[in-house]
Design an enzyme around this catalytic site. Structure first.
Site, short mmCIF file in Angstrom:
data_model
loop_
_atom_site.label_atom_id
_atom_site.label_comp_id
_atom_site.label_asym_id
_atom_site.label_seq_id
_atom_site.Cartn_x
_atom_site.Cartn_y
_atom_site.Cartn_z
CD GLU A 1 -5.36 -5.78 -1.03
OE1 GLU A 1 -4.91 -5.01 -1.41
OE2 GLU A 1 -5.96 -6.17 -0.61
CB CYS A 34 -4.93 -0.97 -1.85
SG CYS A 34 -6.86 -0.64 -0.77
CD GLU A 81 -1.49 4.71 4.83
OE1 GLU A 81 -0.88 5.44 5.16
OE2 GLU A 81 -2.40 3.63 4.53
CB CYS A 101 -11.34 -2.12 0.45
SG CYS A 101 -10.28 -1.86 -1.29
CB CYS A 152 -8.89 -4.93 -3.50
SG CYS A 152 -7.25 -3.28 -3.76
CG ASN A 176 -0.37 -0.56 2.57
OD1 ASN A 176 0.43 -0.40 2.91
ND2 ASN A 176 -1.32 -0.11 2.82
N1 THU Z 1 -5.54 -1.55 2.36
C1 THU Z 1 -4.52 -2.42 1.63
O1 THU Z 1 -3.51 -2.22 0.95
N2 THU Z 1 -5.40 -3.51 1.36
C2 THU Z 1 -6.75 -3.52 1.47
O2 THU Z 1 -7.99 -4.68 0.77
C3 THU Z 1 -7.28 -2.59 2.33
C4 THU Z 1 -7.13 -1.44 2.68
C5 THU Z 1 -4.57 -0.26 2.84
C6 THU Z 1 -5.31 1.12 2.30
C7 THU Z 1 -4.76 1.96 3.64
O3 THU Z 1 -3.45 2.12 2.84
C8 THU Z 1 -4.93 1.30 4.59
O4 THU Z 1 -4.44 -0.22 4.60
C9 THU Z 1 -5.89 1.20 5.33
O5 THU Z 1 -6.52 1.05 4.96
#
Ligand code: THU
Length: 132
Positions: free
Chosen positions: A56, A54, A45, A91, A94, A43
């Site tokens: 994925e 994310c 940010e 999520c 994704c 991920n």
């Molecule tokens: N996140 C992912 O990388 N994958 C997911 O399927 C769920 C959430 C990340 C996004 C964000 O950087 C952190 O997790 C918190 O939501």
């Protein structure tokens, strides 16, 4: 095919690459293409929170931009401050991205504590997917 254990160990090590200074939730992914190539993701940010990407989707975008279109499985590992306490489930966005390139049998491995993982399919996690 690459075994699930190997794919998961790559996803777990990929958690170290996560750029998560806002949520502190680190996620790593390892996406297995049909030809055996593994694409990694983490991920990423942003100070503008909604711009976060994310793990994925990072892996899928890397893969598709390298010419891969057919995938067998993805391993996902995530946890607060890089510690896995429970499965980090993909999520909704994704899941939608997965369904663009993968069928119902696409395997989704989710890391659990102590090196264990659970196995799902995309059909199970994303029923009645929207597709044009
Ligand atoms: N996140 C992912 O990388 N994958 C997911 O399927 C769920 C959430 C990340 C996004 C964000 O950087 C952190 O997790 C918190 O939501």
């Amino acid at each position: 095919m690459t075994d699930g254990k190997k794919l998961m160990s790559i996803a777990i090590s990929q958690m170290e690459k996560a750029y998560a200074p806002y949520s502190h939730y680190h996620v790593g992914a390892a996406l297995l293409a049909e030809d055996g190539t593994i694409f990694t993701g983490c991920n990423v940010e942003n100070a503008s929170y909604g711009a976060a990407i994310c793990a994925e989707r990072t892996a899928f975008v890397k893969a598709v931009s390298e010419g891969a279109r057919h995938f067998t499985a993805i391993a996902i590992a995530g946890g607060m401050n890089g510690v896995i306490t429970e499965a980090a489930t993909p999520c909704g966005i994704c899941r939608q991205v997965m369904s663009e390139f993968c069928g119902k049998d696409f395997i989704i491995l989710l890391a659990l504590p102590d090196g264990k993982y659970e196995e799902h399919t995309l059909g199970e996690l994303f029923p009645l997917a929207f597709n044009l």
